[in-house]
Write a protein that holds these residues in place. Structure first.
Motif, PDB file in Angstrom:
ATOM      1  N   PHE A   9      44.015  17.295 -14.616  1.00 33.30           N
ATOM      2  CA  PHE A   9      43.468  16.235 -13.756  1.00 33.30           C
ATOM      3  C   PHE A   9      43.980  14.864 -14.189  1.00 33.30           C
ATOM      4  O   PHE A   9      44.069  14.572 -15.390  1.00 33.30           O
ATOM      5  CB  PHE A   9      41.933  16.203 -13.851  1.00 33.30           C
TER       6      PHE A   9
ATOM      7  N   ARG B 213      47.840  14.301 -21.121  1.00 34.76           N
ATOM      8  CA  ARG B 213      46.725  15.234 -21.336  1.00 34.76           C
ATOM      9  C   ARG B 213      46.705  16.303 -20.243  1.00 34.76           C
ATOM     10  O   ARG B 213      46.443  17.477 -20.516  1.00 34.76           O
ATOM     11  CB  ARG B 213      45.397  14.461 -21.333  1.00 34.76           C
TER      12      ARG B 213
ATOM     13  N   ARG C 183      39.882  26.389 -15.241  1.00 34.04           N
ATOM     14  CA  ARG C 183      40.357  24.993 -15.212  1.00 34.04           C
ATOM     15  C   ARG C 183      41.238  24.701 -16.419  1.00 34.04           C
ATOM     16  O   ARG C 183      42.280  24.075 -16.312  1.00 34.04           O
ATOM     17  CB  ARG C 183      39.160  24.021 -15.225  1.00 34.04           C
TER      18      ARG C 183
ATOM     19  N   PHE D   7      42.871  10.929 -13.119  1.00 31.45           N
ATOM     20  CA  PHE D   7      41.881  10.199 -12.325  1.00 31.45           C
ATOM     21  C   PHE D   7      42.289   8.738 -12.142  1.00 31.45           C
ATOM     22  O   PHE D   7      43.066   8.188 -12.928  1.00 31.45           O
ATOM     23  CB  PHE D   7      40.520  10.241 -13.023  1.00 31.45           C
TER      24      PHE D   7
END
Lengths: 237, 387
Positions: free
Chosen positions: A91, A158, A85, A93
């Motif tokens: 990711f 990020r 990952r 969200f």
């Protein structure tokens, strides 16, 4: 034709709720090409977020196989999956999910701490990512000092800081006003076009989905359709 | 490990809660230092006892006097090198609250029997020559501001002066002792003065304890048996013990203090452990989503375990370090408070090490449960805020 970045083979995932087994994904087969921007749509409970979590290695299927970036995720241990990952997926969200006690810069720097980069290199990468999302002047602000749109842009910074191949976004505009949502979508389109990131975005919003190159419809845990789309032109900056 | 910055910032999410937990730890570690020091102080006399010295007292108990004539009979035993005698005086200075130990002793033998009692030679000479003089420990002199040349009135509660007045002692010297088995807060005065004064009132004094020093290489158990056999048909049966055993009995005279103090210390540790576990569980619950975020980024289960353990260790180490500093800083004051009941109160390096180990143990024990939860937490559940 580009090679498959994501390959979902007969994936099944079910949950037990109140003594009943709820099949969320039912022998799903799906293939997504490298460097494309996909919107994943479907009614509530159709398995969109579950699929996103499986592709991101946050959860594991009951059956079937998942290949992402050439790696069979079923073969990886929990520790290997965490390393995978860190190297391959970013990711974004719906609720932004920034660490509230860290500044924007420190949030963006977090995934870089898992790389062999030096402190100076980490700083350069994090600053570059924040510059990319237009928040270099907010790098020392804590999340609660930022607007929702700014928080989501920090989350995108990020997600891309460690240069992953795949960006998985779960309703990234769901909590944003129209203007902020447009900025976030433009950023995702840019990341796809300029940096060739493979993007999979879960959304309910047809306007958001219109920014993608392909729209995948899920229905009751099965593939409904994959429709190629002429993405909307980027708006003025 | 995410970073020490994250550890610190997580603890500062609720500064008041963290500060209160740290202060609780400070008080707990301070108490543990104090309680353990009570035990080590009590045991110091036993540990430092001279293995050539024996104590002879009445087999009935410490407060039953032995006839003075016993000393000459003990002296005649081949294995005995020297004897001296002690009588508990049980008086006080001006007011009963100014209570401390006073003994009538034989000045001619005290210093050779107890070389740990250090008096400047000229003061020792003055003491030997003046029968109404005394020597006082440096702690006692400091407590009451006495100096050489002062006259100290002592009310004889146990042995009243025949003229119904205070006994007056000229302070001939101030002794010091570096040995834990010889207290710096005692007053020693001439047996002769004690004996003659009481006899003038028609009282025949007895002896509380005879102290014997045996010759080097002596079979101590045999001497003990010989001394006890010497008086088996006499008016008072005697009990003879090594100095260590005598000190041990003195410690346990008030009950099993080490056990009692140990229980209190254990209770303190348990209470603070529960408080720390509670703090850490609350802290972990607040960080559930963050743990999900960190795991989704690629931080391992093990690093989440480390993050929570580090927070717990940081919290406990900070509180523990403050407790150690508090114990060290207040030692002179506490030592004065306990001067009468626990003379020689001093925190040993062993106690500092013990308290440091307790601090680390608390840090690990308080962090293990939340750290295990953080480790086990599924990423998707954590992101939904489910702990």
């Amino acid at each position: 034709m580009s090679q498959a970045m994501i390959r979902v083979q007969a994936v099944t995932k079910s949950y037990r709720r109140g003594g009943e087994t709820l099949v969320v994904l039912d022998k799903l087969n799906l293939q997504m090409e490298e460097g494309r921007f996909y919107a994943l749509m479907g009614p509530s409970g159709s398995g969109k977020t579950t699929l996103l979590n499986l592709i991101g290695g946050l959860d594991q299927p009951d059956a079937g196989e998942l290949y992402v970036s050439g790696e069979n995720l079923s073969d990886l241990s929990k520790g290997e999956l965490a390393n995978w990952r860190a190297a391959n997926v970013g990711f974004v969200f719906q609720g932004f999910n920034l660490i509230p006690v860290l500044s924007a810069f420190e949030n963006v720097e977090l995934p870089l701490k898992l790389t062999p980069l030096s402190r100076k290199e980490r700083r350069e990468h994090a600053e570059h990512a924040l510059k990319l999302v237009g928040l270099e002047d907010r790098m020392h602000h804590r999340p609660k000092q930022l607007s929702g749109g700014q928080e989501q842009r920090v989350a995108i910074a990020r997600a891309v800081a460690s240069d992953p191949k795949v960006i998985l976004a779960d309703e990234p505009t769901g909590d944003l006003d129209r203007k902020s949502a447009e900025q976030v979508l433009e950023l995702l389109v840019r990341l796809n076009r300029e940096f060739k990131k493979t993007i999979l975005m879960v959304t309910h919003d047809p306007h958001a989905a219109a920014h993608a190159q392909s729209i995948v419809h899920l229905d009751k845990g099965q593939l409904g359709s994959i429709v190629d789309n002429q993405p909307m032109a980027l708006g003025p900056k | 490990m995410a970073s020490m910055k994250l550890v610190w910032r997580n603890l500062m999410r609720h500064p008041l809660r963290s500060v209160l937990t740290i202060l609780s730890l400070t008080v707990a570690i301070f108490l543990i230092c104090g309680l353990r020091t009570l035990i080590t102080t009590l045991n110091a006399g036993v540990a430092n006892a001279d293995n050539r010295r024996l104590a002879v007292m009445s087999s009935t108990g410490l407060f039953v006097e032995l006839p003075m004539k016993y000393q000459a009979q003990i002296d005649r035993l081949d294995a005995v090198e020297q004897t001296t005698k002690f009588q508990w005086f049980g008086g006080y200075y001006r007011s009963p609250k100014n209570f401390f130990a006073q003994f009538a002793i034989d000045p001619a033998t005290l210093f050779s029997m107890y070389p740990e009692c250090q008096v400047p030679p000229e003061q020792q000479q003055t003491f030997l020559k003046n029968r109404v003089s005394c020597i006082v420990g440096k702690g006692l002199a400091a407590d009451y501001g006495w100096k050489v040349g002062d006259t100290v009135p002592i009310i004889g509660a146990l042995h009243p002066h025949p003229e119904n007045k205070a006994w007056e002692f000229y302070v001939a010297g101030v002794y010091r002792s570096d040995a834990p088995n010889f207290d710096n807060r005692t007053l020693f005065f001439h047996w002769d003065y004690y004996e003659k004064t009481l006899e003038s009132g028609g009282v025949t004094p007895g002896v509380g304890v005879f102290s014997i020093r045996v010759k080097p290489g002596t079979d101590v158990p045999q001497v003990i048996a010989d001394v006890e056999n010497l008086f088996k048909d006499s008016e008072q049966l005697v009990s003879c013990e090594t100095e260590a055993e005598f000190q041990r009995q003195f410690v346990t005279m008030f009950g099993n203090i080490p056990l009692f103090v140990g229980w209190i210390g254990g209770g303190v540790v348990l209470a603070i452990l529960l408080a720390c576990v509670n703090t850490m569980l609350m802290s972990m619950r607040e960080q559930t989503t963050d743990i999900g975020i960190l795991k989704s980024i690629g931080f391992s289960d093990r690093s989440m375990f480390g993050l929570l353990i580090a927070q717990s260790l940081f919290l406990c180490t900070l509180g523990g370090a403050l407790g150690l500093l508090l114990a060290r800083g207040t030692q002179p004051m506490v030592s004065n408070w306990f001067a009468a009941t626990f003379p020689g109160y001093a925190i040993t390096n062993g106690t500092y090490l013990f308290a440091s180990a307790v601090t680390l143990g608390l840090g690990i024990a308080a962090g293990v449960m939340p750290a295990m939860q953080a480790r086990r937490l599924r990423c998707v559940d954590a992101l939904r805020g489910m702990d």
